[in-house]
Design an enzyme around this catalytic site. Structure first.
Site, PDB file in Angstrom:
ATOM      1  N   ARG A   1      71.574  51.859  14.166  1.00  0.00           N
ATOM      2  CA  ARG A   1      70.502  51.556  14.049  1.00  0.00           C
ATOM      3  C   ARG A   1      69.921  50.464  13.428  1.00  0.00           C
ATOM      4  O   ARG A   1      68.202  50.041  14.098  1.00  0.00           O
ATOM      5  CB  ARG A   1      69.221  52.535  13.668  1.00  0.00           C
ATOM      6  CG  ARG A   1      69.339  54.258  14.981  1.00  0.00           C
ATOM      7  CD  ARG A   1      68.697  55.218  14.744  1.00  0.00           C
ATOM      8  NE  ARG A   1      67.110  55.272  13.562  1.00  0.00           N
ATOM      9  CZ  ARG A   1      66.579  55.187  12.739  1.00  0.00           C
ATOM     10  NH1 ARG A   1      66.814  55.966  12.267  1.00  0.00           N
ATOM     11  NH2 ARG A   1      65.028  54.612  12.619  1.00  0.00           N
TER      12      ARG A   1
ATOM     13  N   ARG B   1      60.121  56.702  16.178  1.00  0.00           N
ATOM     14  CA  ARG B   1      58.881  56.826  15.861  1.00  0.00           C
ATOM     15  C   ARG B   1      58.140  55.533  15.973  1.00  0.00           C
ATOM     16  O   ARG B   1      56.891  55.805  16.005  1.00  0.00           O
ATOM     17  CB  ARG B   1      59.227  56.941  14.408  1.00  0.00           C
ATOM     18  CG  ARG B   1      58.787  58.114  13.759  1.00  0.00           C
ATOM     19  CD  ARG B   1      58.535  58.701  12.294  1.00  0.00           C
ATOM     20  NE  ARG B   1      57.680  58.536  11.556  1.00  0.00           N
ATOM     21  CZ  ARG B   1      55.907  58.778  11.745  1.00  0.00           C
ATOM     22  NH1 ARG B   1      56.562  59.979  12.630  1.00  0.00           N
ATOM     23  NH2 ARG B   1      55.644  58.372  10.852  1.00  0.00           N
TER      24      ARG B   1
ATOM     25  N   LYS C   1      66.057  45.065  10.045  1.00  0.00           N
ATOM     26  CA  LYS C   1      64.798  45.995  11.379  1.00  0.00           C
ATOM     27  C   LYS C   1      63.449  45.874  10.773  1.00  0.00           C
ATOM     28  O   LYS C   1      63.069  46.360  12.019  1.00  0.00           O
ATOM     29  CB  LYS C   1      65.012  46.652  10.852  1.00  0.00           C
ATOM     30  CG  LYS C   1      65.553  47.698  11.660  1.00  0.00           C
ATOM     31  CD  LYS C   1      65.921  49.038  12.271  1.00  0.00           C
ATOM     32  CE  LYS C   1      65.538  50.233  10.643  1.00  0.00           C
ATOM     33  NZ  LYS C   1      64.565  51.141  10.716  1.00  0.00           N
ATOM     34  N   ASN C   2      63.007  46.131   9.431  1.00  0.00           N
ATOM     35  CA  ASN C   2      61.925  46.967   9.570  1.00  0.00           C
ATOM     36  C   ASN C   2      60.465  45.797   9.815  1.00  0.00           C
ATOM     37  O   ASN C   2      59.285  46.563  10.221  1.00  0.00           O
ATOM     38  CB  ASN C   2      61.713  48.028   7.692  1.00  0.00           C
ATOM     39  CG  ASN C   2      62.196  49.032   8.287  1.00  0.00           C
ATOM     40  OD1 ASN C   2      62.776  49.403   9.839  1.00  0.00           O
ATOM     41  ND2 ASN C   2      62.346  49.766   6.930  1.00  0.00           N
TER      42      ASN C   2
ATOM     43  N   ASP D   1      64.963  54.293   1.268  1.00  0.00           N
ATOM     44  CA  ASP D   1      65.778  53.356   1.733  1.00  0.00           C
ATOM     45  C   ASP D   1      66.826  53.156   1.294  1.00  0.00           C
ATOM     46  O   ASP D   1      68.307  53.057   2.160  1.00  0.00           O
ATOM     47  CB  ASP D   1      65.440  52.277   2.903  1.00  0.00           C
ATOM     48  CG  ASP D   1      64.479  52.398   4.212  1.00  0.00           C
ATOM     49  OD1 ASP D   1      64.740  54.342   4.681  1.00  0.00           O
ATOM     50  OD2 ASP D   1      63.764  52.034   5.401  1.00  0.00           O
TER      51      ASP D   1
ATOM     52  N   CYS E   1      61.183  64.002  11.721  1.00  0.00           N
ATOM     53  CA  CYS E   1      62.594  63.441  12.225  1.00  0.00           C
ATOM     54  C   CYS E   1      62.930  64.009  10.887  1.00  0.00           C
ATOM     55  O   CYS E   1      63.244  65.044  10.311  1.00  0.00           O
ATOM     56  CB  CYS E   1      62.793  61.887  12.334  1.00  0.00           C
ATOM     57  SG  CYS E   1      62.262  61.357  10.220  1.00  0.00           S
TER      58      CYS E   1
ATOM     59  N   ARG F   1      56.799  64.045   8.091  1.00  0.00           N
ATOM     60  CA  ARG F   1      56.260  62.365   9.290  1.00  0.00           C
ATOM     61  C   ARG F   1      55.036  62.035  10.290  1.00  0.00           C
ATOM     62  O   ARG F   1      55.112  62.355  11.616  1.00  0.00           O
ATOM     63  CB  ARG F   1      57.124  61.470   9.605  1.00  0.00           C
ATOM     64  CG  ARG F   1      58.690  60.771   8.310  1.00  0.00           C
ATOM     65  CD  ARG F   1      59.608  60.215   9.008  1.00  0.00           C
ATOM     66  NE  ARG F   1      59.007  59.020   9.255  1.00  0.00           N
ATOM     67  CZ  ARG F   1      60.009  57.586   8.966  1.00  0.00           C
ATOM     68  NH1 ARG F   1      61.674  58.024   9.665  1.00  0.00           N
ATOM     69  NH2 ARG F   1      59.661  56.575   8.672  1.00  0.00           N
TER      70      ARG F   1
ATOM     71  N   ILE G   1      59.080  59.838  -1.644  1.00  0.00           N
ATOM     72  CA  ILE G   1      58.082  59.851  -0.254  1.00  0.00           C
ATOM     73  C   ILE G   1      59.128  60.149   0.337  1.00  0.00           C
ATOM     74  O   ILE G   1      57.731  60.294   1.301  1.00  0.00           O
ATOM     75  CB  ILE G   1      58.950  58.100  -0.233  1.00  0.00           C
ATOM     76  CG1 ILE G   1      59.233  56.642  -1.131  1.00  0.00           C
ATOM     77  CG2 ILE G   1      57.906  57.499   1.690  1.00  0.00           C
ATOM     78  CD1 ILE G   1      57.799  56.393  -1.507  1.00  0.00           C
TER      79      ILE G   1
HETATM   80  C1  UD1 Z   1      58.532  52.806   6.908  1.00  0.00           C
HETATM   81  C2  UD1 Z   1      60.380  52.293   7.596  1.00  0.00           C
HETATM   82  C3  UD1 Z   1      61.028  53.139   7.223  1.00  0.00           C
HETATM   83  C4  UD1 Z   1      60.830  53.346   5.420  1.00  0.00           C
HETATM   84  C5  UD1 Z   1      59.424  53.980   4.835  1.00  0.00           C
HETATM   85  C6  UD1 Z   1      59.410  54.040   3.758  1.00  0.00           C
HETATM   86  C7  UD1 Z   1      59.851  51.202   9.115  1.00  0.00           C
HETATM   87  C8  UD1 Z   1      60.253  51.101  10.918  1.00  0.00           C
HETATM   88  N1  UD1 Z   1      60.725  52.536   8.669  1.00  0.00           N
HETATM   89  O1  UD1 Z   1      58.755  53.526   7.794  1.00  0.00           O
HETATM   90  O2  UD1 Z   1      62.191  52.840   6.872  1.00  0.00           O
HETATM   91  O3  UD1 Z   1      61.409  54.691   4.852  1.00  0.00           O
HETATM   92  O4  UD1 Z   1      58.543  53.672   6.015  1.00  0.00           O
HETATM   93  O5  UD1 Z   1      59.276  53.137   2.932  1.00  0.00           O
HETATM   94  O6  UD1 Z   1      59.607  50.487   8.528  1.00  0.00           O
HETATM   95  N2  UD1 Z   1      52.816  59.640   5.584  1.00  0.00           N
HETATM   96  C9  UD1 Z   1      51.955  60.947   5.975  1.00  0.00           C
HETATM   97  N3  UD1 Z   1      51.237  60.176   6.847  1.00  0.00           N
HETATM   98  C10 UD1 Z   1      51.057  59.049   8.212  1.00  0.00           C
HETATM   99  C11 UD1 Z   1      52.267  58.337   8.129  1.00  0.00           C
HETATM  100  C12 UD1 Z   1      52.817  58.266   6.709  1.00  0.00           C
HETATM  101  O7  UD1 Z   1      51.839  61.761   5.335  1.00  0.00           O
HETATM  102  O8  UD1 Z   1      50.001  58.689   8.945  1.00  0.00           O
HETATM  103  C13 UD1 Z   1      53.679  59.911   4.493  1.00  0.00           C
HETATM  104  C14 UD1 Z   1      55.478  60.424   5.045  1.00  0.00           C
HETATM  105  O9  UD1 Z   1      55.164  61.253   6.135  1.00  0.00           O
HETATM  106  C15 UD1 Z   1      56.391  59.501   4.103  1.00  0.00           C
HETATM  107  C16 UD1 Z   1      55.324  58.483   3.253  1.00  0.00           C
HETATM  108  O10 UD1 Z   1      54.052  59.255   4.165  1.00  0.00           O
HETATM  109  O11 UD1 Z   1      56.495  60.698   3.860  1.00  0.00           O
HETATM  110  C17 UD1 Z   1      55.906  57.423   3.844  1.00  0.00           C
HETATM  111  O12 UD1 Z   1      55.561  57.179   5.271  1.00  0.00           O
HETATM  112  P1  UD1 Z   1      55.449  55.626   5.788  1.00  0.00           P
HETATM  113  O13 UD1 Z   1      55.631  54.733   4.791  1.00  0.00           O
HETATM  114  O14 UD1 Z   1      54.320  55.346   6.666  1.00  0.00           O
HETATM  115  O15 UD1 Z   1      56.883  54.954   6.475  1.00  0.00           O
HETATM  116  P2  UD1 Z   1      56.931  54.765   7.968  1.00  0.00           P
HETATM  117  O16 UD1 Z   1      56.284  54.245   8.171  1.00  0.00           O
HETATM  118  O17 UD1 Z   1      57.335  55.711   8.996  1.00  0.00           O
END
Ligand code: UD1
Length: 423
Positions: free
Chosen positions: A397, A92, A22-23, A305, A116, A121, A327
């Site tokens: 999802r 998201r 999915k990701n 995850d 969320c 996030r 995380i």
């Molecule tokens: C992706 C995955 C999700 C997984 C996550 C971490 C998808 C669609 N989703 O989510 O399943 O749990 O990686 O492996 O691929 N953060 C910030 N600022 C930002 C971006 C992120 O502070 O601009 C923080 C987030 O709040 C979180 C951490 O960084 O605490 C990790 O987030 P991120 O790696 O960005 O996760 P996603 O890409 O949203």
């Protein structure tokens, strides 16, 4: 709203095939916005998040055909460069279209995704990166408005290796002439799969000795065909489900290397495994598993995850396990539900202490997010008696054909819609 009814206590047995990730599918589908030429993507799982992404691409001006796991994406008139909130609030990852749209139009307007269930996030890492690439990022009436006279290549050091920000900035950089270097990036296999797809589209991306990505941008990319990598979170979830039920299960068509920390932890806890290059065989074991200390971390660390499914397994160990969720700040919503099923778990900030119990018992519980929902499914499979899980839409999802796959492994799981009173 659909529910699952699970009659637990049955050992899972047989072979299960892993679906496409999915990701990885979501950003790869989004990356097709970088070209007007046709793209063909295979092994795309039929999931709610994938269908939302396809709706977004259609809204933006693509024509979509989706059959038997293959998505064919072609141009259908000029592309739009903005999205309505209706589409972004469903998922998201909708925000990931910002990178390709900014690259193509020099301006894009995307609703700011809210928090969320699992945490705040924010998207500050994405926006800082876009600013480095020459865009202004202003929030107006809940929308992020990105604008650039001209985009420029840059060296970007991410504050944290965010998966989404790495993919978003990478896609954008592919259409900015000159050399962009992305440092402190996410190293998840899903990022590698996006890189592979972008290369097939003609992008020039290399990794340097430190693991940073060097992108030499082009004026245009072309169409490409790609098969999505195996879903390591799905395979990991089935591996854990097999262990939690003391089953005998072969998880096929996966990449065990992508689950290596999980497999190491399982072996150490006492789960016998036979691993090949593309399969994991979980074997039955006697006695109780050993308690473990685990902390989630960016890849190659333990995947956040899989934290919730792992917690379910730890509820059945002999002794006290510790889980540190590093995380996301609020990713223990499954813990009180597991407690309803007889688990003994105490959470404090990012730490969960799990005192193992001999068995779980069926209960009425509620899924509050995707992976936490899967943790409840696994608990229901391992528990004695019947478990009813509400809000299955979270689980839909991310797990393709979940009931079919589990039923084929001998589980007793049924989908039930109380509004229609039908199974
Ligand atoms: C992706 C995955 C999700 C997984 C996550 C971490 C998808 C669609 N989703 O989510 O399943 O749990 O990686 O492996 O691929 N953060 C910030 N600022 C930002 C971006 C992120 O502070 O601009 C923080 C987030 O709040 C979180 C951490 O960084 O605490 C990790 O987030 P991120 O790696 O960005 O996760 P996603 O890409 O949203």
């Amino acid at each position: 709203m659909d529910r699952f009814i699970i009659h637990g206590g049955k050992k899972l047995q047989g072979t299960v095939q892993t679906s496409g990730s999915k990701n990885a599918s979501l950003p790869i589908l989004v990356a097709t916005l970088l070209t007007d030429e046709p793209c063909i993507i295979h092994r795309v799982p039929n999931l709610r998040d994938v269908r939302t992404t396809l709706k977004i691409l259609e809204y933006l001006g693509k024509k979509i055909e989706y059959a038997n796991g293959t998505v064919t994406i072609t141009a259908n008139g000029p592309l739009k460069n903005s999205l309505p909130y209706e589409l972004v609030k469903q998922m998201r990852a909708s925000f990931w279209v910002a990178g390709p749209l900014l690259a193509r139009f020099k301006t894009a307007e995307i609703p700011l995704p809210g928090g969320c269930a699992i945490g705040v996030r924010p998207v500050d890492i994405h926006l800082k990166g876009f600013e480095k690439l020459g865009a202004s990022a202003v929030t107006e009436k809940g929308n992020v408005v990105l604008h650039a006279q001209a985009l420029q290549p840059a060296k970007i050091v991410l504050r944290f290796p965010s998966v989404g920000a790495t993919q978003n900035l990478l896609m954008c950089a592919c259409l900015i002439e000159g050399e962009t270097v992305l440092e402190n990036i996410a190293k998840e296999p899903e990022v590698d799969d996006v890189v592979e797809f972008l290369r097939k589209m003609g992008a020039d991306i290399t990794a340097d000795a430190k693991g940073s990505l060097v992108v030499r941008g082009k004026t245009s990319l072309h169409g490409a065909e790609h098969s999505v990598v195996a879903d390591r979170i799905e395979s990991g979830s089935y591996i854990i489900a097999a262990a939690a039920t003391r089953g005998d299960v072969v998880v096929e068509n996966c990449v065990p290397e992508h689950n290596s920390i999980l497999l190491e932890n399982l072996r150490e806890a006492g789960v016998p495994l036979e691993v090949t290059s593309h399969s994991v065989h979980v074997l039955p074991y006697e006695g109780r598993l050993k308690p473990m200390r685990m902390r989630t971390a960016p890849y190659p660390g333990f995947a956040t995850d899989l934290q919730a499914p792992w917690m379910t397994l730890m509820t059945l160990c002999e002794g006290t396990s510790e889980i540190d969720e590093d995380i996301f700040e609020n990713r223990f919503m499954h813990a009180p539900e597991l407690v309803r099923m007889g688990a003994d778990i105490v959470t404090e900030k990012s730490i969960a202490r799990v005192n193992g119990v001999e068995s779980l018992s069926g209960a009425h519980v509620m899924a509050s997010d995707l992976r936490g929902g899967m943790a409840l499914v696994i608990a229901g499979l391992a528990a004695q008696g019947a478990t009813e899980i509400e809000r299955v839409y979270h689980i839909d999802r991310g797990y393709e054909d979940l009931e079919q796959k589990l039923t084929a492994l001998g589980a007793d799981i049924r989908r039930y819609n109380p509004d229609k009173n039908e199974f």
